[in-house]
Design an enzyme around this catalytic site. Structure first.
Site, PDB file in Angstrom:
ATOM      1  N   CYS A 141     -13.335  25.643 -45.966  1.00 58.82           N
ATOM      2  CA  CYS A 141     -12.754  26.665 -45.498  1.00 58.82           C
ATOM      3  C   CYS A 141     -11.153  26.840 -46.693  1.00 58.82           C
ATOM      4  CB  CYS A 141     -12.871  27.078 -44.515  1.00 58.82           C
ATOM      5  SG  CYS A 141     -12.601  28.626 -44.137  1.00 58.82           S
ATOM      6  N   CYS A 142     -10.850  25.913 -46.336  1.00 56.83           N
ATOM      7  CA  CYS A 142      -9.273  25.868 -46.386  1.00 56.83           C
ATOM      8  C   CYS A 142      -9.103  25.819 -47.446  1.00 56.83           C
ATOM      9  CB  CYS A 142      -8.658  24.604 -45.891  1.00 56.83           C
ATOM     10  SG  CYS A 142      -8.045  24.728 -44.162  1.00 56.83           S
ATOM     11  N   CYS A 224      -4.438  29.665 -39.650  1.00 56.01           N
ATOM     12  CA  CYS A 224      -5.321  31.058 -39.285  1.00 56.01           C
ATOM     13  C   CYS A 224      -5.604  30.935 -37.839  1.00 56.01           C
ATOM     14  CB  CYS A 224      -6.893  30.723 -40.218  1.00 56.01           C
ATOM     15  SG  CYS A 224      -6.565  30.433 -41.992  1.00 56.01           S
ATOM     16  N   CYS A 227      -8.684  28.426 -36.289  1.00 59.75           N
ATOM     17  CA  CYS A 227      -8.558  26.792 -36.202  1.00 59.75           C
ATOM     18  C   CYS A 227      -7.036  26.235 -35.660  1.00 59.75           C
ATOM     19  CB  CYS A 227      -8.068  26.140 -37.708  1.00 59.75           C
ATOM     20  SG  CYS A 227      -9.949  26.513 -39.016  1.00 59.75           S
ATOM     21  N   CYS A 250      -3.617  21.631 -44.365  1.00 62.04           N
ATOM     22  CA  CYS A 250      -5.146  22.747 -45.269  1.00 62.04           C
ATOM     23  C   CYS A 250      -5.124  21.910 -46.882  1.00 62.04           C
ATOM     24  CB  CYS A 250      -3.754  23.872 -44.866  1.00 62.04           C
ATOM     25  SG  CYS A 250      -3.022  23.986 -45.457  1.00 62.04           S
TER      26      CYS A 250
END
Length: 254
Positions: A141-142, A224, A227, A250
């Site tokens: 996702c990062c 974000c 997280c 990240c």
């Protein structure tokens, strides 16, 4: 974007072109040599001196990156090099308080904010990778929402600045003020690497710099919203990031 009027705030969205390429683009070897020498010579210099070296050296091929936890580094560069590009990675998963800092920077500082989005919206990512990718594979996702957008944003720059500090975590304890990032092939400038949190607080107070309101609500480090959690008394400031995983970065700074 429906939260703000981009043109009125001076923001450049993803589709806008980056600054024109400088014909005097340096080779990777030249950039490495520059960074090595500057990292040695500028150690112990003020943040303003480091910022001036960076903008004098790279001109339009330089930018500042900011997570908008605060606007300290953007403010330093706005004083030294008015109109400098400030790159913000708009992941689509930021807290409203973070976007509020970004908008304040664009509205009140003499900088050019470039708000960079991932290739996929959150909904599109959910459709392609499944919902809540951040909870199943935070590294992936990062990469999709931060690492790849940054690589794209930096394509027309030879160097960029960050707000990394040595006192933030053990993984950042040896952060140089200037270094060559071999993976990106660019020079990475960390003008406040030697600052402490007390130094940051003094600068914010002196210049009335915008700060993310979440710090007052118990957050030690802000990313974000899915997280990031509040930190507990005595915890490392970054303990609230990816708290359910063995993950502390990240991927932007490795």
């Amino acid at each position: 974007m429906n939260l703000f009027n981009a043109s009125s705030l001076g923001l450049i969205d993803l589709g806008a072109p980056a600054p024109p390429a400088d014909p005097a683009r340096r080779s990777a070897d030249e950039l490495r040599e520059l960074a090595t020498r500057a990292g040695r010579d500028l150690e112990g210099s003020s943040a303003e001196e480091i910022a001036k070296w960076a903008t004098d050296t790279f001109g339009a091929r330089f930018c500042v990156t900011s997570s908008m936890a605060d606007a300290v580094v953007a403010h330093v560069f706005s004083r030294v090099s008015p109109g400098v590009d400030v790159v913000f990675l708009d992941t689509g998963l930021h807290f409203p308080e973070t976007l509020k800092v970004r908008d304040a920077v664009a509205r009140t500082m003499n900088v050019n904010v470039r708000s960079i989005r991932p290739r996929l919206t959150v909904g599109q990512q959910d459709g392609e990778y499944g919902p809540r990718l951040f909870a199943r594979s935070p590294d992936e996702c990062c990469f999709l929402r931060k690492v790849e957008p940054l690589e794209r944003a930096l394509a027309d720059y030879d160097a960029w600045a960050t707000g990394l500090r040595r006192d933030e975590s053990p993984t950042r304890a040896n952060t140089p003020v200037v270094a060559f990032d071999a993976k990106k092939g660019k020079v990475k400038v960390n003008p406040i690497a030697a600052w402490t949190q007390a130094d940051v607080d003094r600068y914010i107070s002196r210049w009335n710099v915008p700060v993310n309101e979440l710090f007052k609500k118990g957050y030690g480090s802000i990313g974000c919203w899915p997280c990031t959690r509040r930190t507990k008394a005595g915890e490392d400031p970054r303990a609230g990031r990816w708290a359910m995983f063995e993950k502390t970065e990240c991927g932007l700074h490795v």
